[in-house]
Design an enzyme around this catalytic site. Sequence first.
Site, mmCIF file in Angstrom:
data_model
loop_
_atom_site.group_PDB
_atom_site.id
_atom_site.type_symbol
_atom_site.label_atom_id
_atom_site.label_comp_id
_atom_site.label_asym_id
_atom_site.label_seq_id
_atom_site.Cartn_x
_atom_site.Cartn_y
_atom_site.Cartn_z
ATOM 1 N N GLU A 168 0.765 -1.130 -0.044
ATOM 2 C CA GLU A 168 -0.065 0.262 -0.027
ATOM 3 C C GLU A 168 0.877 1.323 -0.067
ATOM 4 O O GLU A 168 1.995 1.158 0.436
ATOM 5 C CB GLU A 168 -0.672 0.035 1.339
ATOM 6 C CG GLU A 168 -2.348 -0.311 1.101
ATOM 7 C CD GLU A 168 -3.313 0.360 0.155
ATOM 8 O OE1 GLU A 168 -2.629 1.071 -0.568
ATOM 9 O OE2 GLU A 168 -4.442 0.244 0.371
ATOM 10 N N ASP A 169 0.199 2.348 -0.478
ATOM 11 C CA ASP A 169 1.071 3.690 -0.355
ATOM 12 C C ASP A 169 0.926 4.248 1.113
ATOM 13 O O ASP A 169 1.819 4.952 1.700
ATOM 14 C CB ASP A 169 0.526 4.575 -1.563
ATOM 15 C CG ASP A 169 -0.705 4.697 -1.563
ATOM 16 O OD1 ASP A 169 -1.593 3.847 -0.965
ATOM 17 O OD2 ASP A 169 -1.448 5.617 -2.539
ATOM 18 N N ARG A 203 0.820 11.914 -8.861
ATOM 19 C CA ARG A 203 1.391 10.792 -8.642
ATOM 20 C C ARG A 203 2.693 10.403 -9.194
ATOM 21 O O ARG A 203 3.476 9.838 -8.622
ATOM 22 C CB ARG A 203 0.461 9.643 -9.323
ATOM 23 C CG ARG A 203 -0.735 9.570 -8.840
ATOM 24 C CD ARG A 203 -1.534 8.499 -9.223
ATOM 25 N NE ARG A 203 -3.052 8.220 -9.062
ATOM 26 C CZ ARG A 203 -3.721 7.910 -8.166
ATOM 27 N NH1 ARG A 203 -3.126 7.465 -7.171
ATOM 28 N NH2 ARG A 203 -5.072 8.012 -8.132
ATOM 29 N N PHE A 238 -1.638 16.729 4.013
ATOM 30 C CA PHE A 238 -2.086 16.336 2.511
ATOM 31 C C PHE A 238 -0.914 15.840 1.854
ATOM 32 O O PHE A 238 -0.216 16.773 1.350
ATOM 33 C CB PHE A 238 -2.844 17.274 2.065
ATOM 34 C CG PHE A 238 -3.833 16.886 1.070
ATOM 35 C CD1 PHE A 238 -3.430 16.050 -0.141
ATOM 36 C CD2 PHE A 238 -5.018 17.375 0.953
ATOM 37 C CE1 PHE A 238 -4.358 15.396 -1.039
ATOM 38 C CE2 PHE A 238 -6.017 16.884 -0.030
ATOM 39 C CZ PHE A 238 -5.492 15.952 -1.085
ATOM 40 N N ASP A 266 -4.593 5.049 6.205
ATOM 41 C CA ASP A 266 -5.502 6.133 6.874
ATOM 42 C C ASP A 266 -6.223 5.546 8.007
ATOM 43 O O ASP A 266 -6.046 5.484 8.887
ATOM 44 C CB ASP A 266 -6.306 7.060 5.844
ATOM 45 C CG ASP A 266 -6.775 8.202 6.013
ATOM 46 O OD1 ASP A 266 -5.713 9.027 6.674
ATOM 47 O OD2 ASP A 266 -7.948 8.643 5.670
HETATM 48 C C1 PRP Z 1 -6.267 5.334 -0.645
HETATM 49 C C2 PRP Z 1 -4.726 4.276 -0.434
HETATM 50 C C3 PRP Z 1 -5.354 3.086 0.472
HETATM 51 C C4 PRP Z 1 -6.575 3.701 1.206
HETATM 52 C C5 PRP Z 1 -6.100 3.864 2.656
HETATM 53 O O1 PRP Z 1 -6.440 4.660 -1.711
HETATM 54 O O2 PRP Z 1 -4.137 3.955 -1.370
HETATM 55 O O3 PRP Z 1 -5.879 2.233 -0.451
HETATM 56 O O4 PRP Z 1 -6.893 4.979 0.531
HETATM 57 O O5 PRP Z 1 -7.239 4.381 3.269
HETATM 58 P P1 PRP Z 1 -7.809 3.715 4.609
HETATM 59 O O6 PRP Z 1 -6.634 3.305 5.493
HETATM 60 O O7 PRP Z 1 -8.691 4.889 5.122
HETATM 61 O O8 PRP Z 1 -8.476 2.477 4.114
HETATM 62 P P2 PRP Z 1 -7.586 5.736 -2.683
HETATM 63 O O9 PRP Z 1 -8.947 5.127 -2.514
HETATM 64 O O10 PRP Z 1 -7.204 7.155 -2.391
HETATM 65 O O11 PRP Z 1 -6.981 5.157 -4.010
HETATM 66 P P3 PRP Z 1 -5.770 5.384 -5.129
HETATM 67 O O12 PRP Z 1 -4.887 4.311 -4.369
HETATM 68 O O13 PRP Z 1 -6.316 4.799 -6.507
HETATM 69 O O14 PRP Z 1 -5.563 6.595 -5.258
#
Ligand code: PRP
Length: 180
Positions: free
Chosen positions: A99-100, A165, A152, A103
């Site tokens: 994961e990136d 990105r 952010f 949250d």
């Molecule tokens: C982001 C991130 C995780 C998730 C984390 O994805 O890459 O998958 O949110 O949030 P959480 O801990 O609250 O579940 P996003 O929905 O922004 O999609 P993306 O990676 O395509 O930008």
Amino acid sequence: MNDAIEQVLFSEKEMEEMITRIARDVDRDYADKKLVLLCILKGSVVFMGELMKKLDVPCEIDFMKVSSYGAGTTSSGNINISLDITRPDLDTCDILVVEDIIDSGRTLSYLTKYLLNKGAKSVKTCTMLDKPSRRVVDFKADYVGSEIEDLFVVGYGLDYAERYRDLPYVGVLKPEVYGG
Ligand code: PRP
């Protein structure tokens, strides 16, 4: 530096050092396993690409795309899977979900259980960045690049409205860009 960035949080060099450290930990833990790096699209694509280049252990790669609905104050946010992992040998795979950012923790908490239920041999998680102050569900990743404050951040795969990105560093977005 990009005009939209207020401050560089992790430079390109710092990101390389961070990922090298994670790669050594993964090498140590997956020496005798069938490692499958599972990239959660889209944000993890840069981090995963750099991580796999630095690993010494053999690995396969796979992809999932998920999104979270019902975010807010409850812990009952639903996760929607729009691209699933489909492999017949899942019961022999040691999955490392990449994961990136974490949250609320909903995505990785859900995915870990989902993949185990689906029959994966083992499931661990790896995140580039972690915002522990934003947690809604109790979740701790096995490998963490760095914990950060609730800023952010964009770059290195992380976006704002699908932009930034491609920045080769992690930066803090100027509030005027997102109307903060
Ligand atoms: C982001 C991130 C995780 C998730 C984390 O994805 O890459 O998958 O949110 O949030 P959480 O801990 O609250 O579940 P996003 O929905 O922004 O999609 P993306 O990676 O395509 O930008």
